[in-house]
Motif scaffolding. Sequence first.
Motif, PDB file in Angstrom:
ATOM      1  N   ARG A   1     -41.917  54.677  57.504  1.00 11.93           N
ATOM      2  CA  ARG A   1     -41.652  55.418  56.277  1.00 11.93           C
ATOM      3  C   ARG A   1     -41.020  56.745  56.646  1.00 11.93           C
ATOM      4  NH1 ARG A   1     -42.847  55.319  51.250  1.00 11.93           N
ATOM      5  NH2 ARG A   1     -44.300  53.589  51.520  1.00 11.93           N
ATOM      6  N   LEU A   2     -39.862  57.039  56.065  1.00 16.44           N
ATOM      7  CA  LEU A   2     -39.226  58.343  56.271  1.00 16.44           C
ATOM      8  C   LEU A   2     -39.688  59.262  55.152  1.00 16.44           C
ATOM      9  CD1 LEU A   2     -35.609  57.248  57.239  1.00 16.44           C
ATOM     10  CD2 LEU A   2     -37.596  57.603  58.721  1.00 16.44           C
TER      11      LEU A   2
ATOM     12  N   CYS B   1     -30.800  55.919  58.098  1.00 15.15           N
ATOM     13  CA  CYS B   1     -31.502  54.772  57.502  1.00 15.15           C
ATOM     14  C   CYS B   1     -30.825  53.475  57.931  1.00 15.15           C
ATOM     15  CB  CYS B   1     -31.484  54.856  55.976  1.00 15.15           C
ATOM     16  SG  CYS B   1     -32.535  56.162  55.336  1.00 15.15           S
TER      17      CYS B   1
ATOM     18  N   ALA C   1     -32.839  50.665  59.919  1.00 14.17           N
ATOM     19  CA  ALA C   1     -33.106  49.418  59.175  1.00 14.17           C
ATOM     20  C   ALA C   1     -32.737  48.177  59.980  1.00 14.17           C
ATOM     21  CB  ALA C   1     -32.347  49.423  57.852  1.00 14.17           C
TER      22      ALA C   1
ATOM     23  N   LEU D   1     -38.372  49.358  56.018  1.00  9.70           N
ATOM     24  CA  LEU D   1     -38.041  50.778  56.103  1.00  9.70           C
ATOM     25  C   LEU D   1     -38.249  51.357  54.706  1.00  9.70           C
ATOM     26  CD1 LEU D   1     -36.964  53.292  57.499  1.00  9.70           C
ATOM     27  CD2 LEU D   1     -34.651  52.531  56.925  1.00  9.70           C
TER      28      LEU D   1
ATOM     29  N   MET E   1     -39.219  54.885  52.109  1.00 11.60           N
ATOM     30  CA  MET E   1     -38.992  56.323  52.018  1.00 11.60           C
ATOM     31  C   MET E   1     -39.850  56.913  50.906  1.00 11.60           C
ATOM     32  SD  MET E   1     -35.430  58.341  51.328  1.00 11.60           S
ATOM     33  CE  MET E   1     -34.720  58.073  52.940  1.00 11.60           C
TER      34      MET E   1
ATOM     35  N   LEU F   1     -28.715  54.273  49.630  1.00  9.56           N
ATOM     36  CA  LEU F   1     -29.935  54.000  50.413  1.00  9.56           C
ATOM     37  C   LEU F   1     -30.240  52.503  50.407  1.00  9.56           C
ATOM     38  CD1 LEU F   1     -32.285  56.897  49.217  1.00  9.56           C
ATOM     39  CD2 LEU F   1     -31.280  56.651  51.499  1.00  9.56           C
TER      40      LEU F   1
ATOM     41  N   VAL G   1     -32.727  50.444  53.148  1.00  5.49           N
ATOM     42  CA  VAL G   1     -34.068  50.945  52.793  1.00  5.49           C
ATOM     43  C   VAL G   1     -34.693  49.919  51.860  1.00  5.49           C
ATOM     44  CG1 VAL G   1     -35.352  52.784  51.608  1.00  5.49           C
ATOM     45  CG2 VAL G   1     -33.398  53.357  53.077  1.00  5.49           C
TER      46      VAL G   1
END
Length: 332
Positions: free
Chosen positions: A67-68, A83, A87, A95, A97, A111, A116
């Motif tokens: 998790r960003l 990303c 990914a 992935l 966020m 994204l 993501v």
Amino acid sequence: MPDNELVDSFNRKITYLRMSVTDRCDFRCVYCMAEDMEFLPRQNILTLEELFQIAQQFVALGVQKIRLTGGEPLVRNGIVKLCGQIATLPGLRELCMSTNGSQLTHMAKPLHDAGVSRLNISLDSLNSQLFKSLTRTGDLSRVIAGIDAALAADFRHTKLNCVVLKGRNDTEVVDLVRFAIDRQLDISFIEEMPLGVITEHQRNESYCSSDEVRARLSEVFTLIKSAESTQGPSSYWRIAEAPNIRIGFISPHSHNFCGSCNRVRVTVEGRLLLCLGNEHSSDLKQILRSYPADSERLDRAIRDAMRLKPYSHHFATNGDVQILRFMNMTGG
Ligand code: SAM
Ligand code: SF4
């Protein structure tokens, strides 16, 4: 420990990494930051290349979910490209966020295209004045447009996150669930954690337990406990009136979830933090910068750090600050 997995001293397998990609943010939420925050000098922050190297090493060590977060990840220049790189790491399943949603009107689609898989979007109030007072700088209509942009970009299983403060937004939890139902989104209610010194409110006075939130919701909805888990600290409930959505409760104070902890965090300064509620850490930036191409050394440092992971956090409900770092440093 086998070569391709991370296991701590309590036999917990670490498969989830949360990485803070910036300490900066366009909001100043009252529970997260002080009003006059000082941000880190640029040279102290991991570069995009360093962030990628760390992600790559963790995935090679069996991490399946990243998790960003931040700060606000979408204010970091180059985030979409990062990303895209993360990914495609072989072995990574998800992935995700966490974002405040303020930039999603123009960034949701890029994204999604970059790979993501899921978003958590913070939403503490549907009242624009209260939203402004809780975020200090946020604009509710932009965030709602951002949530709708995420839906239009085909993000699935998006979750709203709401930190509940007594006397502020605790009376809104039913409306927030109705908003989630209208858009078929999951929603989690979070107990405030004592991270960083704030003066805007007394944390012990604003503390609102998950049990209290559930009691309010039960006046309107039929709550049904669910056995589901997303490998995270949420406990989940469903409501008979809208069985497709999940209501999560993140309760660091009232329900200790440490026994099944599968996660570690990397701060934007490259500190590998073994627990959100403790200071045990290992300095990965120092290794990356002293030995730039030495992935073996990075691998060893990450493995060695596993034995530092404490069994449990120790948050108190009396508002005492035990952890001096703010949530934006750590990545919530
Ligand atoms: N800026 C993004 C956002 O707001 O979603 C990502 C970073 S933010 C630190 C991640 C999550 O941590 C948000 O849901 C936020 O509400 C939560 N958070 C921040 N400070 C907190 C605190 N003191 N206690 C509990 N949750 C907190
Ligand atoms: Fe920024 Fe997120 Fe912290 Fe709010 S909770 S100040 S949006 S990092």
